[in-house]
Design a protein around this motif. Structure first.
Motif, PDB file in Angstrom:
ATOM      1  N   SER A  62      -2.065 -10.761  -0.358  1.00 32.31           N
ATOM      2  CA  SER A  62      -1.757 -12.178  -0.578  1.00 32.31           C
ATOM      3  C   SER A  62      -0.707 -12.706   0.397  1.00 32.31           C
ATOM      4  CB  SER A  62      -1.288 -12.394  -2.014  1.00 32.31           C
ATOM      5  OG  SER A  62      -0.139 -11.628  -2.286  1.00 32.31           O
ATOM      6  N   ASP A  63       0.155 -11.826   0.913  1.00 25.47           N
ATOM      7  CA  ASP A  63       1.163 -12.256   1.883  1.00 25.47           C
ATOM      8  C   ASP A  63       0.646 -12.209   3.327  1.00 25.47           C
ATOM      9  OD1 ASP A  63       1.084  -9.544   2.458  1.00 25.47           O
ATOM     10  OD2 ASP A  63       3.214  -9.187   2.039  1.00 25.47           O
ATOM     11  N   GLY A  64      -0.657 -11.901   3.495  1.00 27.15           N
ATOM     12  CA  GLY A  64      -1.263 -11.837   4.823  1.00 27.15           C
ATOM     13  C   GLY A  64      -1.219 -10.462   5.461  1.00 27.15           C
ATOM     14  N   ALA A  65      -0.462  -9.545   4.869  1.00 26.58           N
ATOM     15  CA  ALA A  65      -0.373  -8.182   5.418  1.00 26.58           C
ATOM     16  C   ALA A  65      -1.714  -7.474   5.260  1.00 26.58           C
ATOM     17  CB  ALA A  65       0.720  -7.396   4.696  1.00 26.58           C
ATOM     18  N   ARG A  66      -1.969  -6.534   6.144  1.00 25.60           N
ATOM     19  CA  ARG A  66      -3.185  -5.719   6.071  1.00 25.60           C
ATOM     20  C   ARG A  66      -2.806  -4.328   5.570  1.00 25.60           C
ATOM     21  NH1 ARG A  66      -7.650  -8.473   6.986  1.00 25.60           N
ATOM     22  NH2 ARG A  66      -7.612  -9.931   8.700  1.00 25.60           N
ATOM     23  N   HIS A  67      -3.602  -3.834   4.627  1.00 31.97           N
ATOM     24  CA  HIS A  67      -3.424  -2.485   4.096  1.00 31.97           C
ATOM     25  C   HIS A  67      -4.761  -1.762   4.175  1.00 31.97           C
ATOM     26  CE1 HIS A  67       0.319  -3.183   1.335  1.00 31.97           C
ATOM     27  NE2 HIS A  67       0.452  -3.751   2.513  1.00 31.97           N
ATOM     28  N   ALA A  68      -4.691  -0.454   4.243  1.00 29.23           N
ATOM     29  CA  ALA A  68      -5.890   0.378   4.144  1.00 29.23           C
ATOM     30  C   ALA A  68      -6.068   0.750   2.677  1.00 29.23           C
ATOM     31  CB  ALA A  68      -5.736   1.632   4.992  1.00 29.23           C
ATOM     32  N   ALA A  69      -7.315   0.946   2.286  1.00 25.76           N
ATOM     33  CA  ALA A  69      -7.595   1.324   0.903  1.00 25.76           C
ATOM     34  C   ALA A  69      -8.824   2.216   0.850  1.00 25.76           C
ATOM     35  CB  ALA A  69      -7.837   0.080   0.052  1.00 25.76           C
ATOM     36  N   VAL A  70      -8.935   2.950  -0.252  1.00 22.00           N
ATOM     37  CA  VAL A  70     -10.161   3.680  -0.552  1.00 22.00           C
ATOM     38  C   VAL A  70     -10.549   3.369  -1.985  1.00 22.00           C
ATOM     39  CG1 VAL A  70      -9.806   5.541   1.105  1.00 22.00           C
ATOM     40  CG2 VAL A  70      -8.994   5.831  -1.226  1.00 22.00           C
ATOM     41  N   ASP A  96       4.928   6.553   4.490  1.00 23.78           N
ATOM     42  CA  ASP A  96       4.562   5.320   3.800  1.00 23.78           C
ATOM     43  C   ASP A  96       4.068   5.633   2.394  1.00 23.78           C
ATOM     44  OD1 ASP A  96       5.108   3.512   5.885  1.00 23.78           O
ATOM     45  OD2 ASP A  96       3.191   3.992   6.839  1.00 23.78           O
ATOM     46  N   GLU A  97       4.449   4.797   1.443  1.00 21.01           N
ATOM     47  CA  GLU A  97       4.028   4.999   0.066  1.00 21.01           C
ATOM     48  C   GLU A  97       2.568   4.589  -0.106  1.00 21.01           C
ATOM     49  OE1 GLU A  97       5.332   2.569  -3.609  1.00 21.01           O
ATOM     50  OE2 GLU A  97       6.657   4.316  -3.518  1.00 21.01           O
ATOM     51  N   PRO A 151      -9.676   0.139 -20.794  1.00 17.00           N
ATOM     52  CA  PRO A 151      -9.116   1.454 -21.122  1.00 17.00           C
ATOM     53  C   PRO A 151      -7.849   1.730 -20.324  1.00 17.00           C
ATOM     54  CG  PRO A 151     -11.456   1.604 -20.676  1.00 17.00           C
ATOM     55  CD  PRO A 151     -11.029   0.209 -20.312  1.00 17.00           C
ATOM     56  N   ALA A 152      -7.077   2.656 -20.822  1.00 16.22           N
ATOM     57  CA  ALA A 152      -5.825   3.039 -20.178  1.00 16.22           C
ATOM     58  C   ALA A 152      -6.057   3.436 -18.731  1.00 16.22           C
ATOM     59  CB  ALA A 152      -5.190   4.191 -20.939  1.00 16.22           C
ATOM     60  N   ALA A 153      -5.104   3.097 -17.897  1.00 12.39           N
ATOM     61  CA  ALA A 153      -5.163   3.453 -16.488  1.00 12.39           C
ATOM     62  C   ALA A 153      -3.949   4.293 -16.157  1.00 12.39           C
ATOM     63  CB  ALA A 153      -5.193   2.197 -15.625  1.00 12.39           C
ATOM     64  N   ARG A 154      -4.040   4.995 -15.082  1.00 10.67           N
ATOM     65  CA  ARG A 154      -2.929   5.819 -14.625  1.00 10.67           C
ATOM     66  C   ARG A 154      -2.573   5.369 -13.225  1.00 10.67           C
ATOM     67  NH1 ARG A 154      -1.394  11.690 -16.228  1.00 10.67           N
ATOM     68  NH2 ARG A 154       0.458  11.863 -14.958  1.00 10.67           N
ATOM     69  N   SER A 155      -1.308   5.210 -12.942  1.00 10.67           N
ATOM     70  CA  SER A 155      -0.837   4.779 -11.635  1.00 10.67           C
ATOM     71  C   SER A 155       0.156   5.807 -11.112  1.00 10.67           C
ATOM     72  CB  SER A 155      -0.144   3.424 -11.769  1.00 10.67           C
ATOM     73  OG  SER A 155       0.523   3.091 -10.583  1.00 10.67           O
ATOM     74  N   VAL A 156      -0.017   6.203  -9.881  1.00  9.09           N
ATOM     75  CA  VAL A 156       0.906   7.143  -9.254  1.00  9.09           C
ATOM     76  C   VAL A 156       1.186   6.674  -7.834  1.00  9.09           C
ATOM     77  CG1 VAL A 156       0.225   9.137 -10.635  1.00  9.09           C
ATOM     78  CG2 VAL A 156      -0.977   8.642  -8.528  1.00  9.09           C
ATOM     79  N   ALA A 157       2.254   7.163  -7.269  1.00 11.62           N
ATOM     80  CA  ALA A 157       2.592   6.830  -5.887  1.00 11.62           C
ATOM     81  C   ALA A 157       2.948   8.108  -5.151  1.00 11.62           C
ATOM     82  CB  ALA A 157       3.771   5.864  -5.839  1.00 11.62           C
ATOM     83  N   ALA A 158       2.681   8.114  -3.869  1.00 16.11           N
ATOM     84  CA  ALA A 158       2.948   9.294  -3.047  1.00 16.11           C
ATOM     85  C   ALA A 158       3.587   8.878  -1.744  1.00 16.11           C
ATOM     86  CB  ALA A 158       1.648  10.031  -2.753  1.00 16.11           C
ATOM     87  N   ARG A 159       4.259   9.803  -1.140  1.00 15.31           N
ATOM     88  CA  ARG A 159       4.783   9.603   0.208  1.00 15.31           C
ATOM     89  C   ARG A 159       4.108  10.627   1.103  1.00 15.31           C
ATOM     90  NH1 ARG A 159       8.253   5.758   0.724  1.00 15.31           N
ATOM     91  NH2 ARG A 159       9.650   5.221  -0.955  1.00 15.31           N
ATOM     92  N   PRO A 160       3.038  10.203   1.796  1.00 16.39           N
ATOM     93  CA  PRO A 160       2.360  11.139   2.690  1.00 16.39           C
ATOM     94  C   PRO A 160       3.254  11.532   3.851  1.00 16.39           C
ATOM     95  CG  PRO A 160       1.452   8.940   2.918  1.00 16.39           C
ATOM     96  CD  PRO A 160       2.452   8.885   1.798  1.00 16.39           C
ATOM     97  N   GLY A 187      -2.360   1.517   0.821  1.00 18.92           N
ATOM     98  CA  GLY A 187      -1.066   1.699   1.466  1.00 18.92           C
ATOM     99  C   GLY A 187      -1.062   1.087   2.847  1.00 18.92           C
ATOM    100  N   LYS A 188       0.090   1.115   3.478  1.00 22.44           N
ATOM    101  CA  LYS A 188       0.254   0.527   4.811  1.00 22.44           C
ATOM    102  C   LYS A 188      -0.145   1.484   5.923  1.00 22.44           C
ATOM    103  CE  LYS A 188       4.038  -2.428   3.306  1.00 22.44           C
ATOM    104  NZ  LYS A 188       5.468  -2.737   3.448  1.00 22.44           N
ATOM    105  N   THR A 189      -0.504   2.693   5.593  1.00 18.65           N
ATOM    106  CA  THR A 189      -0.872   3.707   6.574  1.00 18.65           C
ATOM    107  C   THR A 189      -2.362   3.593   6.910  1.00 18.65           C
ATOM    108  OG1 THR A 189      -0.673   6.060   7.051  1.00 18.65           O
ATOM    109  CG2 THR A 189      -1.276   5.471   4.806  1.00 18.65           C
ATOM    110  N   SER A 190      -2.910   4.559   7.591  1.00 18.54           N
ATOM    111  CA  SER A 190      -4.324   4.525   8.002  1.00 18.54           C
ATOM    112  C   SER A 190      -5.252   4.863   6.834  1.00 18.54           C
ATOM    113  CB  SER A 190      -4.558   5.518   9.136  1.00 18.54           C
ATOM    114  OG  SER A 190      -4.436   6.841   8.654  1.00 18.54           O
ATOM    115  N   ALA A 191      -6.491   4.416   6.940  1.00 19.64           N
ATOM    116  CA  ALA A 191      -7.490   4.720   5.907  1.00 19.64           C
ATOM    117  C   ALA A 191      -7.676   6.228   5.725  1.00 19.64           C
ATOM    118  CB  ALA A 191      -8.810   4.028   6.225  1.00 19.64           C
ATOM    119  N   PRO A 192      -7.767   7.028   6.799  1.00 20.61           N
ATOM    120  CA  PRO A 192      -7.893   8.478   6.581  1.00 20.61           C
ATOM    121  C   PRO A 192      -6.698   9.076   5.832  1.00 20.61           C
ATOM    122  CG  PRO A 192      -8.578   7.935   8.804  1.00 20.61           C
ATOM    123  CD  PRO A 192      -7.964   6.684   8.211  1.00 20.61           C
TER     124      PRO A 192
END
Length: 138
Positions: free
Chosen positions: A82-90, A18-19, A5-14, A107-112
């Motif tokens: 895949s490039d070895g970088a660590r990201h936080a996710a929920v 960091d995006e 099914p269709a998905a929606r993608s958005v981006a934010a700058r907290p 994103g590259k910021t903290s999990a919270p």
């Protein structure tokens, strides 16, 4: 994502600058009609983290959450990209009747901070309307 099914993608700058990427989609017929999203194992299975990275590990036990008046769970993860970088996710999985709505944010910021930004976006009127329409198959 062919055949899904269709998905929606958005981006934010907290606030920290960091995006954060957020992907949301319905999974029609994927939910236990009696108990909804019952535990963290279900969030791990359905939240689409593997579409971002197959290498993810939970950071803590999940929490009960409500998104667009749908109950479910949210859980924080560490992703190894895949490039070895660590990201936080929920990962978020909520249910309505026998269907799921899943969201994954990273994103590259903290999990919270990822959790806060994702829940803030999911609470906007436009995204709430889209989620409800998607869950009704429109």
């Amino acid at each position: 994502m062919a055949g899904r099914p269709a998905a929606r993608s958005v981006a934010a700058r907290p606030s920290c600058g960091d995006e954060i990427e957020l992907y949301v989609r319905p999974k029609i017929g994927f939910c236990n009609c009696d108990s909804g999203v019952a535990d963290d194992d279900e969030v791990d299975r359905v939240a689409d983290l593997d579409l971002i990275s197959e290498r993810f590990a939970p950071l803590e036990p999940g929490r009960v959450v409500r998104v667009a008046d749908m109950p479910g769970r949210i859980r924080s993860y560490d992703l190894k990209m895949s490039d070895g970088a660590r990201h936080a996710a929920v990962g978020i999985a909520v249910s309505r009747r026998c269907d799921l709505l899943v969201a994954v944010a990273q994103g590259k910021t903290s999990a919270p901070e990822v959790r806060r930004a994702a829940l803030e976006f999911l609470a906007t009127d436009a995204l709430t309307k889209w989620m409800m329409a998607a869950m009704e198959g429109r």
